[in-house]
Write a protein that holds these residues in place. Sequence first.
Motif, PDB file in Angstrom:
ATOM      1  N   LEU A 112       0.838  -1.200   0.000  1.00  0.00           N
ATOM      2  CA  LEU A 112       0.000   0.000   0.000  1.00  0.00           C
ATOM      3  C   LEU A 112       0.872   1.248   0.000  1.00  0.00           C
ATOM      4  O   LEU A 112       0.618   2.196  -0.753  1.00  0.00           O
ATOM      5  N   ARG A 113       1.924   1.250   0.813  1.00  0.00           N
ATOM      6  CA  ARG A 113       2.845   2.387   0.847  1.00  0.00           C
ATOM      7  C   ARG A 113       3.513   2.576  -0.511  1.00  0.00           C
ATOM      8  O   ARG A 113       3.620   3.684  -1.023  1.00  0.00           O
ATOM      9  N   ASN A 114       3.951   1.486  -1.122  1.00  0.00           N
ATOM     10  CA  ASN A 114       4.596   1.573  -2.435  1.00  0.00           C
ATOM     11  C   ASN A 114       3.624   2.034  -3.508  1.00  0.00           C
ATOM     12  O   ASN A 114       4.012   2.772  -4.416  1.00  0.00           O
TER      13      ASN A 114
ATOM     14  N   LEU B 152       3.321   5.809  -3.101  1.00  0.00           N
ATOM     15  CA  LEU B 152       4.529   6.456  -3.618  1.00  0.00           C
ATOM     16  C   LEU B 152       4.572   6.422  -5.143  1.00  0.00           C
ATOM     17  O   LEU B 152       4.980   7.399  -5.778  1.00  0.00           O
ATOM     18  N   LEU B 153       4.144   5.332  -5.738  1.00  0.00           N
ATOM     19  CA  LEU B 153       4.107   5.226  -7.193  1.00  0.00           C
ATOM     20  C   LEU B 153       3.098   6.202  -7.795  1.00  0.00           C
ATOM     21  O   LEU B 153       3.374   6.844  -8.814  1.00  0.00           O
ATOM     22  N   ALA B 154       1.950   6.369  -7.144  1.00  0.00           N
ATOM     23  CA  ALA B 154       0.950   7.324  -7.617  1.00  0.00           C
ATOM     24  C   ALA B 154       1.475   8.756  -7.529  1.00  0.00           C
ATOM     25  O   ALA B 154       1.256   9.567  -8.441  1.00  0.00           O
ATOM     26  N   LEU B 155       2.170   9.094  -6.442  1.00  0.00           N
ATOM     27  CA  LEU B 155       2.751  10.430  -6.311  1.00  0.00           C
ATOM     28  C   LEU B 155       3.824  10.682  -7.367  1.00  0.00           C
ATOM     29  O   LEU B 155       3.895  11.766  -7.958  1.00  0.00           O
ATOM     30  N   LEU B 156       4.646   9.690  -7.624  1.00  0.00           N
ATOM     31  CA  LEU B 156       5.671   9.814  -8.656  1.00  0.00           C
ATOM     32  C   LEU B 156       5.040  10.019 -10.029  1.00  0.00           C
ATOM     33  O   LEU B 156       5.496  10.860 -10.807  1.00  0.00           O
TER      34      LEU B 156
ATOM     35  N   VAL C 134       3.782  13.628 -10.293  1.00  0.00           N
ATOM     36  CA  VAL C 134       4.889  14.578 -10.484  1.00  0.00           C
ATOM     37  C   VAL C 134       5.399  14.508 -11.924  1.00  0.00           C
ATOM     38  O   VAL C 134       5.660  15.539 -12.550  1.00  0.00           O
ATOM     39  N   LEU C 135       5.545  13.320 -12.455  1.00  0.00           N
ATOM     40  CA  LEU C 135       5.998  13.172 -13.842  1.00  0.00           C
ATOM     41  C   LEU C 135       5.001  13.755 -14.831  1.00  0.00           C
ATOM     42  O   LEU C 135       5.392  14.390 -15.812  1.00  0.00           O
ATOM     43  N   LEU C 136       3.712  13.570 -14.577  1.00  0.00           N
ATOM     44  CA  LEU C 136       2.680  14.139 -15.448  1.00  0.00           C
ATOM     45  C   LEU C 136       2.715  15.659 -15.418  1.00  0.00           C
ATOM     46  O   LEU C 136       2.625  16.310 -16.460  1.00  0.00           O
TER      47      LEU C 136
END
Length: 137
Positions: free
Chosen positions: A32-34, A37-41, A44-46
């Motif tokens: 869940l934590r990963n 973090l993947l969604a936040l990354l 940011v990239l978008l």
Amino acid sequence: MATGTTYRTGDSPPQPGIPGGTERSRQPSRWLRNLVLLALLAAVLLLAWSWRGLREEALVSTSYGARVACACRFVSGQALGSCKGRIAVAGLGRTASFMMLSEDADARTVKASVPLLASQTATFAADRGCQLEPWAE
């Protein structure tokens, strides 16, 4: 010293302070934590990928907004609040909803800005009407 209590593999002895003795506090799982973090990354990239397009759209929106608000305010003599309605119906895209207008009555200028992206000022002169300041590249 043997107490006579046997534990199966994976069981733990009773812990003091916990009702029932064998329950452990559950921590959030790593997946869940990963995932967060993947969604936040990805967000940011978008944002980084679309930043230039957003900036250009904001520059066009603020230029149009400053020019129309200047004419509405100083040529038509309306309040700045009523001028915001004229800009809202123009269909300027996704950055127009974040546009803020401000005026300097003494200098007869109207400034339109989209925070962190762009701002533009239009100045009224009786002989020329409302003119935008040159874009700074």
